[in-house]
Structures are given as C-alpha cells and as structure tokens.
Enzyme design. Structure first.
Site, mmCIF file in Angstrom:
data_model
loop_
_atom_site.group_PDB
_atom_site.id
_atom_site.type_symbol
_atom_site.label_atom_id
_atom_site.label_comp_id
_atom_site.label_asym_id
_atom_site.label_seq_id
_atom_site.Cartn_x
_atom_site.Cartn_y
_atom_site.Cartn_z
ATOM 1 N N TYR A 142 76.570 36.913 42.517
ATOM 2 C CA TYR A 142 76.681 36.534 41.107
ATOM 3 C C TYR A 142 75.291 36.362 40.499
ATOM 4 O O TYR A 142 74.994 36.896 39.425
ATOM 5 C CB TYR A 142 77.490 35.246 40.965
ATOM 6 N N LYS A 146 73.544 38.756 37.591
ATOM 7 C CA LYS A 146 73.063 38.195 36.331
ATOM 8 C C LYS A 146 71.560 38.401 36.164
ATOM 9 O O LYS A 146 71.067 38.596 35.045
ATOM 10 C CB LYS A 146 73.418 36.708 36.249
#
Length: 237
Positions: A142, A146
């Site tokens: 994650y 990002k």
C-alpha cells in the site's frame, strides 16, 4: 484560480465515505454536475449526480468513461484499495499486482485518458488522493503504491500544468471510514478532509497536508532515515 462553481466533476470511488463527500460537497460549492463513478454505482436521488460505471483497473472501462463524460473539468482520483496484509513478504504476488493496479496504474491511466478533455477546458483540475503512506513505508505494498502515485503526480503536475490543468495532491493519515475501522487513535472526518481538498483547489494550491501527523512525516524526509524509522537502530545494533 480554479473554482468548483459551475464545474463538472468526476469522482472515482464515489460510493465510499470520502467519495460521497467529494460528490455532495462539490455540488454545495456550485458544481453543475458530478459523475459519481464506481464499479457498481448506486443511485443518488439528485439529477445533478450521474452514476457512472468505472473500473479503474480496466482500460476499456476507462475509455468508456471518457466517452460518457466529455464535459468533465475536475477529475478526482479517489478510488483506492488496501491489501490483506501490510507485509510485502506475506502478501501474494496477486495481492501486490492488484494493489498497484488500483492505487497506481488506475489513477495514472485515468489522468492520461482524460488529459485531452481537461486540456480543452479553462481552469481544469486533477486531484490525486495519496496518503501519509506515500512518505512512511509502514503499509507494505500500500505504501509502495501510494509512493509511486505521488511520484507520478509530480510528473503529471509538470506535464499537465503546461496544458493549463492544475494538479493537487492530497496526503492524510487515518480518515474515519470503514477502511480505518481497526484504528483506535485520532481520525479525520471525511468531511474535514474533503473541505481541506476543495479549499486547496480553489486557492490554487498544489498539495494538501490534511493533518499534523502527515506534516510531521513529510518534514522528516529531509532527516536521517533512522529518525523516521527508529526501529532500524535496534535491528542494526
């Protein structure tokens, strides 16, 4: 300066807590129309809100959205996904690829697809929703996805700026949505985040640091890596 007054907004991930506020708050600021997109769009009971099917991981779905929404002036890349584990070592290869498809490739390809549409409109805007995880690698894939989107947004900001499109990147810590239901600490309300984003857009700002934790992490990037990740001291002792 960009303005939401009279704008035509497209929101990805519109069914979620943050996405819902992006939809309603755009209208509250005078937007003429909002395309509320999701893989399975819901009804909104407002003729100004147009439900639109969009899977950001599917190029044909993106192309169909561009055709269905030729009047968009503000594109908000809000859709995102979290993997089943924060460990890069424990998740499957499929989990890693799926997270990158949603959090990185989807927003980038959507921005590319809508760039000609936006470039033809005055005061057009692209909003990319990042995270504190762009700068703090505690979330495994994650965080990596990002961070990749943050870098891509910086590149898009330069390229799209030359076409008259303003690009705003959004960073925040935990927001009070089902995605952060497991967190006990302080959380931003979705309405607070969206207000900060739209305020920044209308002020012509390039970046939103929505809470103090995010601002602190960004400021720490210029320091030694051990200051941001003190656990490294114990592993190297």
């Amino acid at each position: 300066m960009p303005s939401l007054d009279g704008a035509v907004v497209l929101v990805t991930g519109a069914n979620g807590g943050i996405g819902t506020h992006f939809v309603h708050d755009a209208l509250a600021r005078g937007a003429a129309k909002v395309y509320a997109t999701a893989r399975f769009p819901r009804s909104w009971n407002d003729e100004r809100i147009i439900p639109l099917t969009l899977d950001v991981t599917d190029s044909s779905s993106i192309d169909a959205a561009v055709t269905a929404a030729p009047d968009v002036t503000v594109l908000i890349n809000n859709a995102g996904a979290t993997p089943p584990s924060a460990s890069l070592l424990d998740v499957t290869e499929a989990d890693i690829r799926a997270n990158m498809e949603t959090n990185f490739f989807g927003p980038v390809l959507l921005a590319r697809a809508f760039a000609p549409t936006l470039a033809a409109k005055p005061e057009a805007v692209l909003v990319d929703v990042h995270s504190i995880a762009s700068w703090y690698a505690g979330g495994g894939i994650y965080s990596a996805s990002k961070a990749a989107l943050w870098s891509a947004t910086n590149s898009l900001r330069l390229e799209l700026g030359a076409k008259g499109i303003h690009v705003t990147g959004v960073h925040m810590s935990y927001v009070d949505t089902p995605m952060a239901a497991y967190v006990d600490g302080p959380k931003l309300l979705p309405a607070e985040l969206v207000t900060a984003v739209y305020d920044a857009v209308e002020a012509g700002e390039y970046e939103v640091l929505a809470d103090e934790s995010t601002a602190q992490v960004k400021s720490a990037l210029s320091g030694p890596i051990e200051a941001l990740y003190p656990e490294l001291r114990s592993t190297s002792a």
